[in-house]
Write a protein that holds these residues in place. Structure first.
Motif, PDB file in Angstrom:
ATOM      1  N   GLN A  20       0.843  -1.190   0.000  1.00 25.13           N
ATOM      2  CA  GLN A  20       0.000   0.000   0.000  1.00 25.13           C
ATOM      3  C   GLN A  20       0.881   1.243   0.000  1.00 25.13           C
ATOM      4  O   GLN A  20       1.987   1.232   0.523  1.00 25.13           O
ATOM      5  CB  GLN A  20      -0.953   0.019   1.183  1.00 25.13           C
ATOM      6  N   GLN A  21       0.370   2.267  -0.606  1.00 23.19           N
ATOM      7  CA  GLN A  21       1.080   3.550  -0.665  1.00 23.19           C
ATOM      8  C   GLN A  21       0.841   4.294   0.638  1.00 23.19           C
ATOM      9  O   GLN A  21      -0.298   4.440   1.067  1.00 23.19           O
ATOM     10  CB  GLN A  21       0.556   4.370  -1.852  1.00 23.19           C
ATOM     11  N   ASN A  22       1.891   4.731   1.281  1.00 23.69           N
ATOM     12  CA  ASN A  22       1.792   5.520   2.504  1.00 23.69           C
ATOM     13  C   ASN A  22       2.608   6.780   2.286  1.00 23.69           C
ATOM     14  O   ASN A  22       3.808   6.812   2.547  1.00 23.69           O
ATOM     15  CB  ASN A  22       2.298   4.722   3.701  1.00 23.69           C
ATOM     16  N   GLY A  23       1.943   7.807   1.768  1.00 23.79           N
ATOM     17  CA  GLY A  23       2.667   9.017   1.394  1.00 23.79           C
ATOM     18  C   GLY A  23       3.573   8.710   0.231  1.00 23.79           C
ATOM     19  O   GLY A  23       3.127   8.241  -0.812  1.00 23.79           O
ATOM     20  N   ARG A  25       6.059   6.519   0.502  1.00 24.98           N
ATOM     21  CA  ARG A  25       6.597   5.172   0.704  1.00 24.98           C
ATOM     22  C   ARG A  25       5.596   4.105   0.297  1.00 24.98           C
ATOM     23  O   ARG A  25       4.392   4.278   0.407  1.00 24.98           O
ATOM     24  CB  ARG A  25       6.937   4.963   2.175  1.00 24.98           C
ATOM     25  N   GLU A  27       4.576   0.388   1.411  1.00 25.13           N
ATOM     26  CA  GLU A  27       4.773  -0.509   2.542  1.00 25.13           C
ATOM     27  C   GLU A  27       4.161  -1.868   2.273  1.00 25.13           C
ATOM     28  O   GLU A  27       3.124  -1.981   1.629  1.00 25.13           O
ATOM     29  CB  GLU A  27       4.126   0.090   3.798  1.00 25.13           C
TER      30      GLU A  27
END
Length: 95
Positions: A20-23, A25, A27
Motif C-alpha cells: 500500500q502507498q503511505n505518502g 513510501r 509498505e
C-alpha cells in the motif's frame, strides 16, 4: 500487487493486496484471514497463513491434501472473478 493465500484454519483461499502507498513510501501489508467467522480472528498471530505461490504451501498441500480438499472454499468477496472461475473448475465450494 495481489497475492493468493490459504488459511488452514477455515479453508479459505483469498487474495490480498501485498503493498500500500503511505505518502511517498510503499509498505508491505501483512495478510490475515478476512473471514469474520474464522477462529484465527481471535488471535491472528497464533495462526499461519500460506502464500499459495511458495514452496512452503506446496509441501503443506502435499502433506495435507485430504484436509485441504475437504474444506477448501472461496467467494467473490475474497477473490477476483477469474480466480473464482478456476476455483469452480477445481471443485471449490463457492459461497
Amino acid at each position: 500487487m495481489k497475492r493468493e493465500y490459504y488459511c488452514p484454519c477455515c479453508g479459505l483461499f483469498f487474495w490480498h493486496n501485498q503493498y500500500q502507498q503511505n505518502g511517498e513510501r510503499i509498505e508491505c501489508v501483512g495478510a490475515q484471514c478476512p473471514n469474520p467467522e474464522c477462529e484465527s480472528q481471535e488471535a491472528p498471530s497464533d495462526y499461519m497463513l500460506f502464500a499459495v505461490d511458495t514452496f512452503g504451501f506446496a509441501y503443506f498441500a502435499e502433506a495435507n491434501k485430504e484436509d485441504i480438499d475437504s474444506k477448501k472454499w472461496s467467494s467473490p468477496k475474497y477473490a477476483p472473478e477469474n480466480a473464482i472461475e478456476i476455483y469452480r473448475k477445481q471443485g471449490f465450494k463457492i459461497v
